[in-house]
Design an enzyme around this catalytic site. Sequence first.
Site, PDB file in Angstrom:
ATOM      1  CD  GLU A  69      81.506 -15.859 -65.732  1.00  0.00           C
ATOM      2  OE1 GLU A  69      82.574 -16.261 -65.632  1.00  0.00           O
ATOM      3  OE2 GLU A  69      80.520 -16.686 -65.115  1.00  0.00           O
ATOM      4  CD  GLU A 129      80.345 -15.468 -60.706  1.00  0.00           C
ATOM      5  OE1 GLU A 129      79.904 -15.980 -61.876  1.00  0.00           O
ATOM      6  OE2 GLU A 129      80.466 -14.308 -60.474  1.00  0.00           O
TER       7      GLU A 129
END
Length: 789
Positions: free
Chosen positions: A642, A662
């Site tokens: 990210e 995740e």
Amino acid sequence: MLNDLDDLDPATPVLVGVGQHAEQPGRPGYARLSAVDLAAAAARRALADAGIDPAAIDTVAGVRQFEISGPRAKAPLGRSDNYPRSVAARLGADPARAVLEVVGGQSPQHLVNEFAAAIATGAGPEVVLLFGSEAISTARAFADAPDRPDFTEHVGGQLDDRGYGLAGLSSRYHAAHGLLGAPSQYALFENARRARLTLSRADYALAMGALFAPFTKVAAANPHAAAPVERDAAELATITERNRMIADPFPRFVVARDQVNQGAAVLLTSVGTARRLGVPAQRWVFLPGHADLRERDLLARADLSTSPAAIMAVRHALDLAGITLDQISTFDLYSCFPIAVFNLCDGLGLAPDDPRGLTLTGGLPFFGGAGNNYSMHAIAETVTRLRATPGGHGLVGANGGSLSKYSVGVYTTTPTPWRPDSSATLQAEIDSWEPVEVTTRADGWATIETFTITHGRDGRRTGIVVGRLDRDHRRFLATTVRGDTDLLDLLAGESPFGERIFVRATATGNRAALNRTALDALLPARTPGFRDEYDHVLVRRDGHLVEVTINRPQARNALHPPANAELDEVFDAYFADPDLWVAIITGAGDTAFSAGNDLIWTASGKRGSVPLTGFAGLTGRRHMTKPVIAAVNGYALGGGCEIALACHLVVADTTAQFALSEVRVGLVAGAGGLVRLPRALPPKLATEMILTGRRLDATEAHAHGLVNRIVPAGTALDGARTLAAEILASSPTSVRVSLQIMNETAGIADPHDAVAHDSPALDDLLLSEDMAEGLAAFAEKRTPHWRNR
């Protein structure tokens, strides 16, 4: 009577048995029973009450204890992994179906309503045992004792585990502002009601005491009560060392008491099955009225002083039963806090001092708040009372969440056919109500709507405010700043409602003070600038270039709150420094650029926060008008990916691996990955990566445009420096203006509209020295000397 019974449909549901059991440390007969044993003891009494053999039970449903009411709930003495079947085994029962209900004080009454409706179909279960229990007093008393009992049980068999059912009842926003426990949330409602009624503090405190004083009298006479002490209104309202303030306006005596050892059970069957099993008709209790409704989420409600859904549920149950409120013989209204009772009194026109009384148990602060199972005790008391005085009607109101879920039952010994309710239609109406607009990041002048002050055992006070922004009337949560006694004094005063305050968003939540000057003094703005040293980051300046290295190689450069805070500070300094034109971010060592969020830190339970500018000070930063290059060496996983996505450019060495991993650890890519990856890659590929955690190597990432350049292993930083040098050869003003216009037009879907967008940045460019210098250098055939102005 017999003719009425003979006319009933054999599928008509009836309650045929109830039972309760309680014990407390220090009282005679105390046996240190587990939650399973307490429920089993209550269930045996319910079976004896009905005269039914346990073998007849085909369905059991359990209400969750606190220790199984959340993913992080603690069970210091152990727990069963199949609570309903553990209880059934104690009874010698082997039901075909076992159910574990969702969280909430509505659960007991909701289960009665649900299984009564299932029985009424004629094709549902025949004998249903409902139960719940808590052994909180024992768990607390023996948690650290050398001879502590072990309540761990492993039970096989089918279980319909319905999950926690916590959606909408709490949020990260609530948690960040101290609304983790019921007292603080209910205090907001209670104070909103005081504001609506324009009552003084003293008058309202006495009103709460007057409401609950009769409850204490009932509890004092109840052998199952956890706190059987009669108190008058003044004693309940007066703050003392024992009756300390918990969350304004609640002193301890008016707060639900969870330190209990209690169990309760109810048996349901049909008229036909009751006859077959030989249950005497005088034991039957019918359910002519019932309803289950849910309120809007806390901050979405138009009026925080009331819960209209609960009022609607009671009215519907009465209408279904064909009676009025005046025809109710007994009430037990869920009473975790005064507002839960006041709400119904206000909405139904029921006097708080109604001579019929509003509780049969003594209420949650005095009888005991047996976790989610309190209303099972209320139902048991109602059934017992109605049998003793046949022909009347008893009403049980069961509340769950934060005035969130409300289930109602109207009971009677008078033979009554089953009538389906219209709760679904009413729920659709509630769901159609316009919600209040809420902002999670509040800045500017605002007014106080309601509030509470929480009081810690250490004497620390924290003010929690629900307010409305002046500029757009959006609702927000905010807390006081530590050390701010001025706003605390205002909240503790007679009438803070409608007073103006100033609020500001921070990394750990919104903070409020009396005015901007006070907030500036309490939370002084940080002047952007670089430190000489950082604990988790390395910073190197080289002319107009700054290189930022995440320096946690022992954690694969994963970020925890202290590292995030430093990166936020560093990038604030970069964007504020006119002499820095390009930034590079990389990771220390040769293993990882960044493995994302530090999961070991998160799993340890330590408090976490992310800067307003986002993960690494980048993923949430708006208006990034100076270039940031990610030099990716090794793993860029989760939050590391990210970070790379948030950068303008990416240089990766051949060891680079990109993934949003995740989902593999029960999380989501909430720092921009879910938004940016589908915009950076083909949607199908991005979706696959998000849902599976699939990794892209440098070659594939480059092929799909996620990476600008690939360089040999170990040279990512050198490659980024080369790219930075190419940018530095260009006008920094032109670079900045280009990025600004790209930012401004990114959300404009139509390309013609985007091209026609009139950016003020262009005016700045036309007036800049760099533009003049660039044109002059071109004409003079020389290298320009950029000044970034």
